[in-house]
Design a protein around this motif. Structure first.
Motif, mmCIF file in Angstrom:
data_model
loop_
_atom_site.group_PDB
_atom_site.id
_atom_site.type_symbol
_atom_site.label_atom_id
_atom_site.label_comp_id
_atom_site.label_asym_id
_atom_site.label_seq_id
_atom_site.Cartn_x
_atom_site.Cartn_y
_atom_site.Cartn_z
ATOM 1 N N GLU A 261 -7.883 -2.622 -1.800
ATOM 2 C CA GLU A 261 -6.926 -3.720 -1.902
ATOM 3 C C GLU A 261 -5.862 -3.450 -2.954
ATOM 4 O O GLU A 261 -4.687 -3.744 -2.754
ATOM 5 C CB GLU A 261 -7.655 -5.034 -2.194
ATOM 6 N N ASN A 262 -6.257 -2.883 -4.085
ATOM 7 C CA ASN A 262 -5.297 -2.553 -5.137
ATOM 8 C C ASN A 262 -4.293 -1.515 -4.666
ATOM 9 O O ASN A 262 -3.103 -1.619 -4.942
ATOM 10 C CB ASN A 262 -6.016 -2.068 -6.398
ATOM 11 N N PHE A 263 -4.766 -0.498 -3.963
ATOM 12 C CA PHE A 263 -3.897 0.557 -3.452
ATOM 13 C C PHE A 263 -2.883 -0.019 -2.455
ATOM 14 O O PHE A 263 -1.680 0.221 -2.563
ATOM 15 C CB PHE A 263 -4.742 1.651 -2.793
ATOM 16 N N ILE A 264 -3.362 -0.808 -1.509
ATOM 17 C CA ILE A 264 -2.472 -1.395 -0.491
ATOM 18 C C ILE A 264 -1.512 -2.399 -1.127
ATOM 19 O O ILE A 264 -0.316 -2.404 -0.809
ATOM 20 C CB ILE A 264 -3.290 -2.024 0.650
ATOM 21 N N ASP A 265 -1.995 -3.229 -2.038
ATOM 22 C CA ASP A 265 -1.122 -4.197 -2.708
ATOM 23 C C ASP A 265 -0.006 -3.498 -3.480
ATOM 24 O O ASP A 265 1.138 -3.964 -3.491
ATOM 25 C CB ASP A 265 -1.916 -5.101 -3.642
ATOM 26 N N SER A 266 -0.312 -2.376 -4.118
ATOM 27 C CA SER A 266 0.729 -1.641 -4.856
ATOM 28 C C SER A 266 1.795 -1.104 -3.904
ATOM 29 O O SER A 266 2.987 -1.119 -4.217
ATOM 30 C CB SER A 266 0.127 -0.511 -5.692
ATOM 31 N N ILE A 267 1.382 -0.656 -2.717
ATOM 32 C CA ILE A 267 2.335 -0.170 -1.714
ATOM 33 C C ILE A 267 3.227 -1.304 -1.224
ATOM 34 O O ILE A 267 4.442 -1.144 -1.105
ATOM 35 C CB ILE A 267 1.589 0.486 -0.529
ATOM 36 N N VAL A 268 2.630 -2.461 -0.962
ATOM 37 C CA VAL A 268 3.402 -3.626 -0.500
ATOM 38 C C VAL A 268 4.398 -4.050 -1.575
ATOM 39 O O VAL A 268 5.587 -4.271 -1.297
ATOM 40 C CB VAL A 268 2.465 -4.801 -0.129
ATOM 41 N N TYR B 2 -2.471 7.172 8.870
ATOM 42 C CA TYR B 2 -3.110 8.016 9.878
ATOM 43 C C TYR B 2 -4.130 7.169 10.641
ATOM 44 O O TYR B 2 -5.015 6.559 10.040
ATOM 45 C CB TYR B 2 -3.784 9.221 9.232
ATOM 46 N N ILE B 3 -3.951 7.124 11.956
ATOM 47 C CA ILE B 3 -4.761 6.274 12.815
ATOM 48 C C ILE B 3 -5.861 7.082 13.490
ATOM 49 O O ILE B 3 -5.609 8.156 14.037
ATOM 50 C CB ILE B 3 -3.877 5.613 13.904
ATOM 51 N N SER B 4 -7.068 6.554 13.462
ATOM 52 C CA SER B 4 -8.200 7.061 14.236
ATOM 53 C C SER B 4 -8.656 8.427 13.764
ATOM 54 O O SER B 4 -8.138 9.005 12.811
ATOM 55 C CB SER B 4 -7.842 7.099 15.717
ATOM 56 N N GLN C 197 4.374 -3.921 13.615
ATOM 57 C CA GLN C 197 3.199 -3.423 14.324
ATOM 58 C C GLN C 197 1.964 -3.827 13.521
ATOM 59 O O GLN C 197 1.879 -3.553 12.327
ATOM 60 C CB GLN C 197 3.270 -1.909 14.463
ATOM 61 N N LEU C 198 1.010 -4.487 14.184
ATOM 62 C CA LEU C 198 -0.227 -4.926 13.551
ATOM 63 C C LEU C 198 -1.324 -3.907 13.836
ATOM 64 O O LEU C 198 -1.583 -3.571 14.988
ATOM 65 C CB LEU C 198 -0.630 -6.300 14.086
ATOM 66 N N ILE C 199 -1.953 -3.402 12.764
ATOM 67 C CA ILE C 199 -2.992 -2.382 12.888
ATOM 68 C C ILE C 199 -4.265 -2.901 12.218
ATOM 69 O O ILE C 199 -4.215 -3.434 11.105
ATOM 70 C CB ILE C 199 -2.563 -1.072 12.168
ATOM 71 N N PHE C 200 -5.390 -2.724 12.885
ATOM 72 C CA PHE C 200 -6.667 -3.071 12.272
ATOM 73 C C PHE C 200 -7.054 -1.994 11.270
ATOM 74 O O PHE C 200 -6.948 -0.796 11.553
ATOM 75 C CB PHE C 200 -7.756 -3.225 13.340
ATOM 76 N N LYS C 201 -7.507 -2.400 10.101
ATOM 77 C CA LYS C 201 -7.892 -1.446 9.069
ATOM 78 C C LYS C 201 -8.996 -0.510 9.545
ATOM 79 O O LYS C 201 -9.062 0.641 9.123
ATOM 80 C CB LYS C 201 -8.336 -2.179 7.806
ATOM 81 N N SER C 202 -9.849 -0.990 10.423
ATOM 82 C CA SER C 202 -10.946 -0.154 10.927
ATOM 83 C C SER C 202 -10.441 1.034 11.742
ATOM 84 O O SER C 202 -11.168 2.001 11.944
ATOM 85 C CB SER C 202 -11.903 -0.994 11.772
ATOM 86 N N ALA C 203 -9.174 0.987 12.186
ATOM 87 C CA ALA C 203 -8.592 2.078 12.966
ATOM 88 C C ALA C 203 -7.903 3.121 12.084
ATOM 89 O O ALA C 203 -7.465 4.153 12.577
ATOM 90 C CB ALA C 203 -7.578 1.520 13.966
ATOM 91 N N ILE C 204 -7.828 2.875 10.784
ATOM 92 C CA ILE C 204 -7.098 3.756 9.862
ATOM 93 C C ILE C 204 -8.052 4.769 9.242
ATOM 94 O O ILE C 204 -9.115 4.400 8.738
ATOM 95 C CB ILE C 204 -6.411 2.930 8.762
ATOM 96 N N SER C 205 -7.639 6.040 9.269
ATOM 97 C CA SER C 205 -8.453 7.059 8.602
ATOM 98 C C SER C 205 -7.946 7.302 7.183
ATOM 99 O O SER C 205 -8.752 7.558 6.281
ATOM 100 C CB SER C 205 -8.464 8.362 9.400
ATOM 101 N N SER C 206 -6.622 7.223 6.946
ATOM 102 C CA SER C 206 -6.087 7.369 5.586
ATOM 103 C C SER C 206 -4.654 6.878 5.510
ATOM 104 O O SER C 206 -3.981 6.704 6.519
ATOM 105 C CB SER C 206 -6.184 8.827 5.122
ATOM 106 N N ILE C 207 -4.208 6.665 4.259
ATOM 107 C CA ILE C 207 -2.824 6.247 3.974
ATOM 108 C C ILE C 207 -2.304 7.168 2.886
ATOM 109 O O ILE C 207 -2.973 7.387 1.864
ATOM 110 C CB ILE C 207 -2.763 4.793 3.495
#
Length: 70
Positions: free
Chosen positions: A10-17, A26-28, A55-65
């Protein structure tokens, strides 16, 4: 960056936002790259801005950011 009760993800994603920076999501397991900005996030999803379109992406589909370097 301060780690609080939300956790590393959450901290990593919040900093990006908050920084409004370009990232590659990266998906899947096939690691399909999507260059985008993360507009919003919640517990299960990310709302991405991909070439001006949402585009709405489920976090479970993400392998990395990966953050892009300026």
């Amino acid at each position: 960056m301060t780690i609080n009760n939300l956790g590393i993800q959450e901290n990593f994603i919040d900093s990006i936002v908050n920084e409004n920076i370009l990232v590659t999501v990266y998906i899947s397991k096939k690691s399909v790259p999507i260059q985008c900005k993360i507009k919003k996030n919640d517990r299960f999803t990310l709302l991405l801005d991909v070439n001006g379109k949402s585009q709405l992406i489920f976090k479970s589909a993400i392998s990395s950011i990966q953050k892009h370097q300026n």
